[in-house]
Design a protein around this motif. Structure first.
Motif, short mmCIF file in Angstrom:
data_model
loop_
_atom_site.label_atom_id
_atom_site.label_comp_id
_atom_site.label_asym_id
_atom_site.label_seq_id
_atom_site.Cartn_x
_atom_site.Cartn_y
_atom_site.Cartn_z
N ARG A 28 0.73 -1.28 0.05
CA ARG A 28 0.08 0.12 0.03
C ARG A 28 0.94 1.08 -0.01
O ARG A 28 1.82 1.25 0.77
CB ARG A 28 -0.94 -0.10 1.29
CG ARG A 28 -1.99 1.21 1.29
CD ARG A 28 -2.84 0.97 2.63
NE ARG A 28 -2.03 0.70 3.62
CZ ARG A 28 -2.53 0.46 4.74
NH1 ARG A 28 -4.01 0.59 5.03
NH2 ARG A 28 -2.07 0.25 6.09
N PHE A 29 0.46 2.09 -0.93
CA PHE A 29 1.13 3.60 -0.87
C PHE A 29 0.00 4.63 -0.13
O PHE A 29 -1.28 4.76 -0.71
CB PHE A 29 1.44 4.02 -2.38
CG PHE A 29 2.96 3.70 -2.53
CD1 PHE A 29 3.72 4.57 -2.43
CD2 PHE A 29 3.12 2.44 -3.25
CE1 PHE A 29 5.12 4.08 -2.72
CE2 PHE A 29 4.33 1.99 -3.59
CZ PHE A 29 5.45 2.99 -3.33
N CYS A 30 0.38 5.46 0.51
CA CYS A 30 -0.60 6.62 1.02
C CYS A 30 0.06 7.82 1.14
O CYS A 30 1.41 8.08 1.24
CB CYS A 30 -1.06 6.08 2.62
SG CYS A 30 -2.13 6.99 3.22
N PHE A 31 -0.74 8.82 0.59
CA PHE A 31 -0.18 10.19 0.87
C PHE A 31 -1.27 10.99 1.59
O PHE A 31 -2.48 10.60 1.42
CB PHE A 31 -0.49 10.94 -0.78
CG PHE A 31 0.57 10.27 -1.69
CD1 PHE A 31 1.98 10.48 -1.88
CD2 PHE A 31 0.07 9.40 -2.65
CE1 PHE A 31 2.62 10.20 -2.79
CE2 PHE A 31 0.94 8.77 -3.34
CZ PHE A 31 2.19 8.77 -3.72
N GLY A 32 -1.03 12.11 2.27
CA GLY A 32 -1.70 12.79 3.08
C GLY A 32 -1.56 14.16 3.13
O GLY A 32 -0.68 14.88 2.53
N VAL A 33 -2.85 15.05 3.27
CA VAL A 33 -2.88 16.53 3.02
C VAL A 33 -3.46 16.86 4.51
O VAL A 33 -4.28 16.33 5.08
CB VAL A 33 -3.64 17.02 1.96
CG1 VAL A 33 -3.71 18.34 2.02
CG2 VAL A 33 -3.01 16.32 0.65
N THR A 34 -2.58 18.02 5.02
CA THR A 34 -3.28 18.60 6.25
C THR A 34 -3.89 19.81 6.07
O THR A 34 -3.45 20.75 4.97
CB THR A 34 -2.30 18.81 7.36
OG1 THR A 34 -1.28 19.66 6.73
CG2 THR A 34 -1.56 17.59 7.90
N THR A 35 -4.96 20.15 6.74
CA THR A 35 -5.70 21.33 6.54
C THR A 35 -6.61 21.87 7.65
O THR A 35 -7.15 21.06 8.35
CB THR A 35 -6.76 21.35 5.04
OG1 THR A 35 -7.42 22.54 4.88
CG2 THR A 35 -7.65 20.08 5.33
#
Length: 295
Positions: free
Chosen positions: A229-236
């Motif tokens: 699994r690959f995962c990318f994340g964004v904070t906001t």
């Protein structure tokens, strides 16, 4: 507040969130985790909630707290309190092996209100990111990390390891990379990374999130040589500012979570697997400035 009263506050937040979302919440599952680690709430960002669209997470509400004091590995207590079973599988030796060899700066814990205790995170300081070559030498580490080392090094990740998370329920390991080279988040690179690992072509939504990501992680296991699994994340602090729409179910989740005050922060992530993509949204009951975000 004492550790027990802190745990009671957190338990009330968990049960209220589960009630709003229509998720079954048993005290017999949740309270043992909160009471075992009650003192952590005096040192930690008290609690975060996460909901995931993937089928494996259906019907559950994930909960997380970080950072448990760095001089107290949560694993022995999880064993002694019966939160996870003793095992001869390497998953049981991995966290002690890491603690023995690396300067762990803090810990995090994940649990589900239905599934119970799941995962422990071991984190390093932001200016002390670890080298992949040293992690590969950890005896209990899955051999798939070494088997994919060239891939990580080619993409500039060889000295960017920020956290390692051990999932005791699924017997997998997450390796988190911070200070990731910007090229890793370009659409063409994301496509090539997934293609090289036999994962489906990314959607435009995944590519949009990747362009704003703060980090990435991969999932490995002892049962497969592949990156699972690959995962990318964004904070906001504002979901409407994201470059892609948020799924209606996750929007409902964000509106339903009680909030303890201060600036609100969200982490929106996308995971690529052989079965396809799924999305996850994390929001915090309370947020301490400077607390590290996970995906």
């Amino acid at each position: 507040m004492s550790g027990n009263s802190d745990a009671e506050e957190m338990y009330s937040a968990v049960t209220e969130t589960a009630r709003r979302l229509g998720v079954s919440c048993s005290r017999d599952t949740v309270w043992p985790v909160l009471s075992a680690y009650g003192e952590a709430f005096e040192h930690a960002m008290p609690l975060a909630f996460r909901m995931v669209t993937g089928a494996h997470h259906a019907g559950d509400l994930d909960c997380r707290f970080v950072t448990y004091p760095k001089d107290r590995n949560p694993y022995p207590l999880a064993l002694s309190e019966g939160l996870i079973p003793k095992t001869s599988h390497p998953v049981g030796a991995l966290l002690p092996d890491i603690e023995e060899r690396f300067p762990v700066d803090g810990y995090g814990i994940d649990f589900g209100v239905v599934g119970g205790f799941t995962k422990i995170y071991a984190g390093f300081t932001p200016d002390g990111l670890q080298e992949l070559s040293k992690l590969i030498e950890v005896p209990a580490m899955p051999s798939s990390l070494a088997g994919n080392a060239d891939f990580f090094v080619r993409h500039g990740l060889g000295d960017k390891v920020a956290f390692v998370a051990v999932d005791y329920l699924h017997r997998t390991v997450n390796v988190y990379f911070n200070d990731v080279p910007a090229a890793c988040f370009e659409a063409g690179t994301i496509r090539s990374m997934l293609r090289e690992n036999g994962l489906p072509e990314p959607s435009e939504r995944m590519l949009g999130l990747g362009g704003r990501a703060f980090g990435l992680y991969v999932t490995l296991s002892w049962d497969s040589p592949a990156i699972e699994r690959f995962c990318f994340g964004v904070t906001t602090t504002d979901l409407s500012s994201l470059p892609v729409p948020v799924e209606p179910r996750l929007e409902k989740f964000a509106r339903s979570v009680p909030y303890g005050g201060g600036e609100r922060k969200f982490v929106y992530g996308v995971a690529a697997t052989a079965e396809g993509e799924y999305y996850k949204l994390e929001t915090h009951y309370k947020w301490n400035p400077g607390t590290v975000a996970f995906i």
